[in-house]
Design a protein around this motif. Sequence first.
Motif, PDB file in Angstrom:
ATOM      1  N   ILE A  67       0.877  -1.166   0.000  1.00 39.73           N
ATOM      2  CA  ILE A  67       0.000   0.000   0.000  1.00 39.73           C
ATOM      3  C   ILE A  67       0.909   1.208   0.000  1.00 39.73           C
ATOM      4  CG2 ILE A  67      -1.524   1.434   1.402  1.00 39.73           C
ATOM      5  CD1 ILE A  67      -3.110  -0.748   2.174  1.00 39.73           C
ATOM      6  N   GLU A  68       0.681   2.122  -0.911  1.00 38.00           N
ATOM      7  CA  GLU A  68       1.517   3.312  -0.935  1.00 38.00           C
ATOM      8  C   GLU A  68       0.666   4.539  -0.694  1.00 38.00           C
ATOM      9  OE1 GLU A  68       3.399   3.307  -4.711  1.00 38.00           O
ATOM     10  OE2 GLU A  68       4.736   1.638  -4.198  1.00 38.00           O
ATOM     11  N   ILE A  69       1.181   5.445   0.115  1.00 38.30           N
ATOM     12  CA  ILE A  69       0.549   6.754   0.246  1.00 38.30           C
ATOM     13  C   ILE A  69       1.549   7.754  -0.296  1.00 38.30           C
ATOM     14  CG2 ILE A  69      -0.369   8.495   1.815  1.00 38.30           C
ATOM     15  CD1 ILE A  69      -1.107   6.299   3.723  1.00 38.30           C
ATOM     16  N   ASP A  70       1.171   8.502  -1.292  1.00 36.56           N
ATOM     17  CA  ASP A  70       2.074   9.440  -1.974  1.00 36.56           C
ATOM     18  C   ASP A  70       3.373   8.738  -2.358  1.00 36.56           C
ATOM     19  OD1 ASP A  70       0.226  11.385  -1.636  1.00 36.56           O
ATOM     20  OD2 ASP A  70       1.172  12.269   0.144  1.00 36.56           O
ATOM     21  N   GLY A  71       3.247   7.496  -2.762  1.00 41.90           N
ATOM     22  CA  GLY A  71       4.423   6.770  -3.234  1.00 41.90           C
ATOM     23  C   GLY A  71       5.294   6.184  -2.142  1.00 41.90           C
ATOM     24  N   ASP A  76       6.203  -1.010   4.957  1.00 42.70           N
ATOM     25  CA  ASP A  76       7.631  -1.074   5.217  1.00 42.70           C
ATOM     26  C   ASP A  76       7.877  -1.177   6.723  1.00 42.70           C
ATOM     27  OD1 ASP A  76      10.286  -0.794   5.326  1.00 42.70           O
ATOM     28  OD2 ASP A  76      10.398   1.109   4.203  1.00 42.70           O
ATOM     29  N   LYS A  77       8.635  -2.195   7.119  1.00 40.54           N
ATOM     30  CA  LYS A  77       8.906  -2.388   8.550  1.00 40.54           C
ATOM     31  C   LYS A  77       9.627  -1.180   9.155  1.00 40.54           C
ATOM     32  CE  LYS A  77       7.290  -6.462   9.725  1.00 40.54           C
ATOM     33  NZ  LYS A  77       6.139  -6.131   8.857  1.00 40.54           N
ATOM     34  N   GLU A  78      10.423  -0.475   8.305  1.00 42.10           N
ATOM     35  CA  GLU A  78      11.196   0.657   8.803  1.00 42.10           C
ATOM     36  C   GLU A  78      10.304   1.874   9.064  1.00 42.10           C
ATOM     37  OE1 GLU A  78      14.807   0.590   9.184  1.00 42.10           O
ATOM     38  OE2 GLU A  78      14.197  -1.522   9.110  1.00 42.10           O
ATOM     39  N   LEU A  84       2.990   7.642  10.627  1.00 43.94           N
ATOM     40  CA  LEU A  84       1.996   7.272   9.616  1.00 43.94           C
ATOM     41  C   LEU A  84       0.600   7.645  10.094  1.00 43.94           C
ATOM     42  CD1 LEU A  84       0.959   5.732   7.084  1.00 43.94           C
ATOM     43  CD2 LEU A  84       0.882   3.697   8.530  1.00 43.94           C
ATOM     44  N   ARG A  85       0.310   7.270  11.363  1.00 43.22           N
ATOM     45  CA  ARG A  85      -1.042   7.505  11.870  1.00 43.22           C
ATOM     46  C   ARG A  85      -1.311   8.984  12.112  1.00 43.22           C
ATOM     47  NH1 ARG A  85      -0.833   2.454  15.983  1.00 43.22           N
ATOM     48  NH2 ARG A  85      -0.943   0.826  14.407  1.00 43.22           N
TER      49      ARG A  85
END
Lengths: 253, 420, 467
Positions: A67-71, A76-78, A84-85
């Motif tokens: 899933i990408e938000i703005d690419g 990603d675990k990192e 993000l939230r």
Amino acid sequence: MSNIKIKSKNLNVYYGQKQALFDVNLDINEKEVTALIGPSGCGKSTFIRCINRMNDVIDICKVEGNIEIDGIEVNDKELDVVSLRERVGMVFQKPNPFPKSIYDNISYGPKIHGKGETKSELDEIVEKSLRKAALWEEVKDRLDEPGTGLSGGQQQRLCIARAISVNPEVILMDEPCSALDPIATAKIEELIDELKKTYTIVIVTHSMAQAVRVSQKTGFFHLGKVIEVGKTEKIFKNPDNKMTQDYITGRFG
Amino acid sequence: MTKEERLKKRHRSEKRFKLYGVASIFVALLFVLILVQNIFSKGSSAFMKTAINVEVFFDPELLELQNGASSDDILQADFFDITIETLLKAYPAKNLDEENELIDLFSTDAEIEIRKAFLENNNLVGKKINLEITASDDIDQLHKGNYPRDLPEDRRRISNFQLNIYDNLVESKKIVKNFNNYFFKNGDSRNPELAGIGGALVGSFYSILICLLLSFPVAVLASIYLEEFAPKNKITDFIEININNLAAVPSIVYGLLALQILLATIQLPRSTPLVAGITLALMTLPRIIIPCRASLKAVPPSIREGALAVGASKFQSVFHHVVPLALPGTLSGTIIGLAQALGETAPLILIGMVAFVVDIPSTPIDPSSSLPVQVYLWSESAERGFVEKTSATIMMLLSFLIVMNFIAVYLRQKFEKRWN
Amino acid sequence: MNLVLIFLITIFSLSLFFYGRSKTKSISIQNNIKLNALPKFYGYYLVLWCSIPALIFLLVWSLFEPVIIKSIIIETAANQGAIFNDKNEANLIYEKIKAIHLGTFFGDIDSILKESAISYAKFLNLFTNSKIVLIFGIVIASVIYSLKKIKNNNKARDDVELILKGLLFASSLIAILTTLGIIFSLLFESIKFFSVINIFDYLFGTNWSPQRAFVSDASKITSAELEEIKDAFGFIPLIAGTSFIALIAMLVAVPIGLFSGIYMAEYASVKVRRISKPIIEILAGIPTVVYGFFAALTVGPFFRQAGESLGLTVSSESALAAGLIMGIMIIPYISSLSDDVINSVPQSLRDGSYAIGATKSETIKQVVIPAALPGIIGSVLLAVSRAIGETMIVVMAAGLAANLTINPLDSTTTITTQIVMILVGDQEFDSPKTQSAFALGLTLFIATLILNYIAQRAVKKYREKYD
């Protein structure tokens, strides 16, 4: 055509042995309301919980795919879930205000993210968020009363204000009106219409009428798969898929 | 502060917070470990006793017995002279002081042990046998390495002369370690090498048995009433408040109750398992009622309705269907309540179970001790030998508790139905 | 004798069960009528009628017989010229008479004692005989009554159930009786105590030394003696010592217990939880006398040595050692209660907090703990009440002297320690010293009652909020 904000590619989700989502590919446009419809247990909620990684809270849940938000890759675990939230807020099925005052409910988010350093900054954020959530006029005189004392509809708007308070880019709404009466629902829908000017909104709903009223784009889920995605008008007037047709006409679900 | 710094700080504080939790659990677990290790290292040696191998000569001149004498005669006869003679042969002593020191190496029960050897085989007159006589507490502790021998003589309980004898005996392999049967068989004693938990075991057994007989039926009946039959009214509420409060009343208050009502008013005999059992039953009752009610409550109403629907009376539905289903939970609650009662000390002290009781009680109305009270009594004694006896008693007590709790958990997991 | 009677009653009742069952069966067949209940209920009915009145009578009789015989014997002995000044001497004479009767008395027997022993035997005999006669009378009367009822084909099941329901109710009344018993026994002696010692001298006195309160004759305390003992029963040092040790215990138990509870509820994996939770709960199952032993023989001396090497004087019975060990004992009470409480905070609140981007610890500190606070406070209060009522640890590891001190390395004493010290060994009943133990017990009972009440209210309110 507006920009794509969120893009999911071959997303699979498992709860222990059970697979809940199968190869979900879905694009969500910026500053638009996307409605997700489908029968209970079809994976709509699971999908939106992937966008802000709320599924991390459930031990047995495993997410595969992208899933990408703005690419930027969400899975990603990192990637720091906390930030993000901050960018992706969420409103739940049942209003869940904290057992604190109305003011503290709103100021909690900015405080932990260090957004309001001084009291006046915080006051400003609280007022702005409550105004945006169309709650300010109703509660401005009792900001220090507990948030749990409000009516159901007010509580849900308080939760929306809480989500807005950290100034996210995306707001996820998981059946936000299912616990509310029609009048409160109408208010929330009005609010959603207003909010889409600033935010990208994904809403899960059981009510097809609501999807028609609030959304520009609609995705139909069935048994963990995306059956059809498209402009709301098209989905409800002239769907490509037979199953979609059956569902929106109420033959099953 | 930049956003990255802030995030880092928040994650550090998250780690710190989690660490506190881990550390707390670790501290608690560590303490369990230290406690168990401490008790075991101190107590395990008490299950062995030191004995000294000596040669006994049943000299006809010192013994007024014939071969084939009856047990009564043997019990009446005087074995004192033979005992002294035997003990003195263990090592050459030059004067009276040295002789006394030599005799002090043996337990005061040496005479009884020699008599017992004679009782088992009553044609020993004029014969010599080898016998292992229990050593005194000081030698016992020295041999087990619990007693430092590098202290100066005037601060040591064992004189240089006695140390010499001991070393000599060790060299000639006369000192042996045997299983300590006295520890399980004997009652209390002023001499650590003779003291045992026999009396306390029997006393605890009777107390818990009486406690079980009184508290279990009453608790079950009371729980059934409160859960199934009680109307919602003031009396029921009052009973419930009472039960909850009684469960939290300090145990020593029950001791005062027993002292005033059981001993002073109805004059039951002091220091007996009977009184202990009644006291513990009163104390355990609310602690059993609470889990009993919980397991009755866990039986879904559909079971009751099902029974009522086929025309059973309320009683039949409860006793034929609900109670059997709630039984595993009830039993496991009872066992846990009894385990608590078994470890209870304070009320028993008040009803006089601290009396020094040598005899092993044969009925519940004989004066007696109990395991935890024995721990208290011995821990107040100065003799070093009692430290190991106390720890060993604790080991016994803890193993009973572990077994009881294990049974309770097993019952619950094996037989309890999960209702969903 | 009583056992024989109980045995006979049981046998008789059981045979009546079979009789009643078959009798009603045959009646119903002969007369061709429908019974109002299953035949076995008529059996139960007979059993209950046969046994319960007789057993109740036997119990009441056995409770009162010794008391009545005793007062009769003491009275007759007094009439015959036996001299005794107070209750204790009268008791002694009574014990002597009993021993003579049983043949276990070895001492001088004068004529009065001998006469009394004979009349003791006489009364004992009389009481036993009348007991047997009365019991058989009761059994026969109740059996006849119940047989008559059965013949009329009554609703045996309803009657049996009514009686059983009475039995169930009586069982649950035991809880009230126990409470009444506690209150009665504590009040009875406390009132006597406070009739000698002013309640304000007790509550606000700063000196506790009951060993000084020796009185030659408890029934008439002279004014000089009263002056002497008046200020020997000051409660302040005891409550100070008790609170001090409880405070040390809570300083140990609250942080460790709370953090363990939080970790168990929020962080621990199922596996870690399954292993470590029972191990921590072992701490609650260990008898307190074991902690006392450990505190007195290992921790106390260790602190003293450690203190010496630092140049501090540490009493071997320090408040610190007792408090520390008590704290460890209390950890599981706090950890498992707060674990439960935290678990019952609804997940939706946590989700709400995570969804705005709070970390786990921020969620716990700012959302979960505030929501669970009433429950946590309740569990801490319950723990405090346990700490002040705890006896064995302080008896074995805290001191006996009532020092007013705030030095944790000093020895201090507690309410429970004093109760034990006063009541162990030779008690002169009826002396203010003995009575003071009951006054202390009353104080302790009231204090724990209040704490428990508040705590249970708090927890209950909290539960209702999220149920």
